[in-house]
Scaffold this active site. Structure first.
Site, PDB file in Angstrom:
ATOM      1  CG  HIS A  54      -1.900  -1.517   1.373  1.00 22.72           C
ATOM      2  ND1 HIS A  54      -3.398  -0.691   1.741  1.00 22.72           N
ATOM      3  CD2 HIS A  54      -2.058  -1.671   0.615  1.00 22.72           C
ATOM      4  CE1 HIS A  54      -3.647  -2.352   1.899  1.00 22.72           C
ATOM      5  NE2 HIS A  54      -2.847  -2.393   0.964  1.00 22.72           N
ATOM      6  CD  GLU A  56      -1.580   4.938   3.266  1.00 18.51           C
ATOM      7  OE1 GLU A  56      -2.583   5.474   3.140  1.00 18.51           O
ATOM      8  OE2 GLU A  56      -1.583   3.990   3.185  1.00 18.51           O
ATOM      9  CB  CYS A  93      -6.104   0.561   5.511  1.00 19.27           C
ATOM     10  SG  CYS A  93      -4.526  -1.168   5.024  1.00 19.27           S
ATOM     11  CB  CYS A  96      -1.552   1.799   5.770  1.00 15.76           C
ATOM     12  SG  CYS A  96      -1.629   0.742   4.049  1.00 15.76           S
TER      13      CYS A  96
END
Length: 160
Positions: A54, A56, A93, A96
């Protein structure tokens, strides 16, 4: 402050556009320290087949590997990224957000929230709920360049 947030969110938006162009969901992020972008990254889940890539986590991973400093044990002093701000085009999320907790990011600036985007796959999740569970005092700022962040996100999830 909003102008500064907008300036750095535009960097994250550039990264989100790269994610979209590579075939991943259009999310980008940037880490800022003392008014300077020190790392940037984007979602590469679909282009690399790495489910943890992801925006991040990719950005934090790249920065921590470049810094090459040990991560202090929780409660033993300031963490690796204390004093740093993470900008992200879409709400982190749980994975992250917890990575931000481990890194000890001081502030997370969010462009678009899951609830406002209408994303149902995360249920009743919000980053504040995760932070409350962990007891981490990370400041949250949201809604920065929402329309632009939502546009890149929706363009990538609606592609054929």
């Amino acid at each position: 402050m909003d102008n500064e947030h907008a300036r750095f969110m535009k960097v994250a938006l550039e990264e989100a556009a790269l994610a979209r162009a590579e075939g991943s969901i259009g999310v980008g992020s940037a880490v800022v320290r003392e008014g300077e972008v020190i790392e940037r990254g984007h979602n590469t889940v679909d282009s690399t087949f790495d489910l943890t890539a992801h925006a991040e986590t990719a950005t934090l991973r790249s920065l921590s590997m470049r810094l090459r400093r040990p991560i202090p044990r929780h409660g033993t002093g300031p963490g690796l990224l204390a004093g740093h701000v993470l900008y992200t085009t879409v709400e982190p999320c749980a994975m992250c957000a917890f990575a931000c907790c481990i890194a000890d990011v001081s502030t997370i600036v969010i462009g678009a929230r899951f609830a406002r985007l209408g994303v149902k796959t995360h249920g009743d999740y919000s980053i504040e709920k995760l932070l409350a569970m962990t007891g981490r005092p990370i400041e949250i700022v949201s809604g920065i360049l929402y329309d632009e962040c939502a546009s890149v996100y929706f363009e990538s999830v609606r592609r054929p």
